[in-house]
Scaffold this active site. Sequence first.
Site, PDB file in Angstrom:
ATOM      1  N   ASP A 146      22.071  35.171  12.561  1.00  0.00           N
ATOM      2  CA  ASP A 146      21.154  34.026  12.369  1.00  0.00           C
ATOM      3  C   ASP A 146      20.575  33.344  13.588  1.00  0.00           C
ATOM      4  O   ASP A 146      21.316  32.233  14.057  1.00  0.00           O
ATOM      5  CB  ASP A 146      22.190  33.146  11.520  1.00  0.00           C
ATOM      6  CG  ASP A 146      21.410  31.969  10.868  1.00  0.00           C
ATOM      7  OD1 ASP A 146      19.954  32.086  10.964  1.00  0.00           O
ATOM      8  OD2 ASP A 146      21.961  30.824  10.511  1.00  0.00           O
ATOM      9  N   GLU A 179      14.508  25.253  13.459  1.00  0.00           N
ATOM     10  CA  GLU A 179      14.464  25.751  12.113  1.00  0.00           C
ATOM     11  C   GLU A 179      15.642  25.137  11.484  1.00  0.00           C
ATOM     12  O   GLU A 179      15.822  24.686  10.221  1.00  0.00           O
ATOM     13  CB  GLU A 179      14.666  27.465  11.833  1.00  0.00           C
ATOM     14  CG  GLU A 179      14.649  27.756  10.319  1.00  0.00           C
ATOM     15  CD  GLU A 179      15.951  28.106   9.773  1.00  0.00           C
ATOM     16  OE1 GLU A 179      16.287  28.359   8.806  1.00  0.00           O
ATOM     17  OE2 GLU A 179      17.096  27.762  10.479  1.00  0.00           O
ATOM     18  N   ASP A 208      14.920  36.386   8.354  1.00  0.00           N
ATOM     19  CA  ASP A 208      15.979  35.563   8.668  1.00  0.00           C
ATOM     20  C   ASP A 208      17.302  35.903   8.172  1.00  0.00           C
ATOM     21  O   ASP A 208      17.575  36.272   6.998  1.00  0.00           O
ATOM     22  CB  ASP A 208      15.814  34.027   7.950  1.00  0.00           C
ATOM     23  CG  ASP A 208      16.616  33.067   8.491  1.00  0.00           C
ATOM     24  OD1 ASP A 208      17.466  33.448   9.321  1.00  0.00           O
ATOM     25  OD2 ASP A 208      16.326  32.011   8.187  1.00  0.00           O
ATOM     26  N   ASP A 321      18.263  47.984  10.819  1.00  0.00           N
ATOM     27  CA  ASP A 321      17.445  49.020  11.248  1.00  0.00           C
ATOM     28  C   ASP A 321      16.507  49.381   9.709  1.00  0.00           C
ATOM     29  O   ASP A 321      15.433  49.358   9.918  1.00  0.00           O
ATOM     30  CB  ASP A 321      18.200  50.438  10.872  1.00  0.00           C
ATOM     31  CG  ASP A 321      17.252  51.495  11.267  1.00  0.00           C
ATOM     32  OD1 ASP A 321      16.745  51.971  12.190  1.00  0.00           O
ATOM     33  OD2 ASP A 321      17.247  52.425  10.350  1.00  0.00           O
TER      34      ASP A 321
END
Length: 343
Positions: A146, A179, A208, A321
């Site tokens: 994060d 943020e 995010d 991925d």
Amino acid sequence: MGVQGRTRGRRSRDGLLALVTAAFVVAGCTAAGPATAPPPAGALSQQVTGAATGEAAVPHLRALERIADDNGGNRAAGTPGYDATVDYVAGVLRAAGFDVTTPTYDAGDGRELRNVVARTRGGDPARIVLAGAHLDSVRAGPGINDDGSGIAGLLAAATALGPQPDVGATVSFGFWGSEEDDLQGSTGYVRSLSEEEREHHLLYLNADMLGSPNGGYFVQGGRGEDDEERGPSGSGVVASVLAEELAAAGAPQPETIGLYGDDDGPFAEVGIPVAGAVTGDEDTKSRSQAQLWGGEAGRAYDGCYHSACDRIGNVDTVKLDRYTRAIAATLARFADATQRPSG
């Protein structure tokens, strides 16, 4: 249940977010008017999914972790770790050949901090396809999932796309500060745009937390009880492409959910279609989600959310991925768009 409203000091709605479990194709319109069909997959989307991989993203995660370790254990807005993150991201994109700026925004208390905005060269500047992630961590930890995972995924996607793809639109990558402090960076970017410049933005795709270790495969946009959750007209079209590309990358049945006030919020507020990619935070994985996606029911999607243990070992590189490939392919599919998606 899926992802619930967060408690980051964002403009999230009170109470639980109404979620709808769905197959990977998002349906429904957010406003009256003719609907736009999702753009088809083509050679460019196939090309970028071969290069925009989790393997390409992981070196950026390592760099962000080193930055945090060298700067008191975090990359929070207004700290040396944040400044080093801005410089790193801008440096990677400049070295790749993008047109890069670091515009400032008002971070309160008389402080001005920097965002990073990169754009491809040669596309129509009046047709902007924008993806974004937030640069800052909380002070409690390095923020590698994060949102180092969002940063790394977008850097890999940008590098795969290249600075001058043969497309009609301008593809842009925005990296937002603060943020964790009520979306100040993304809000500052939107406020800096003239009305005409806002109209040039065809869509915004947010990334995010792309690697939550007990997470799921969530796509935000086009679903919910009201426009605040669904997003502006066209949001469902963007979300449907992201979900389709996630499924193509190997994600089993992505779940489409409502928006809950992330960096997509400032864009949605001015009518720009939005969608989001997220694997979950402190909320709890359900039994049905565990059966579908694996992991442990009754435990948080990310047990290291906003903690010192949010390091590289906390990132599920398989999810990273799949999301990196899906985001790159989504941007490639919209890169020749001549107008905003609608419906």
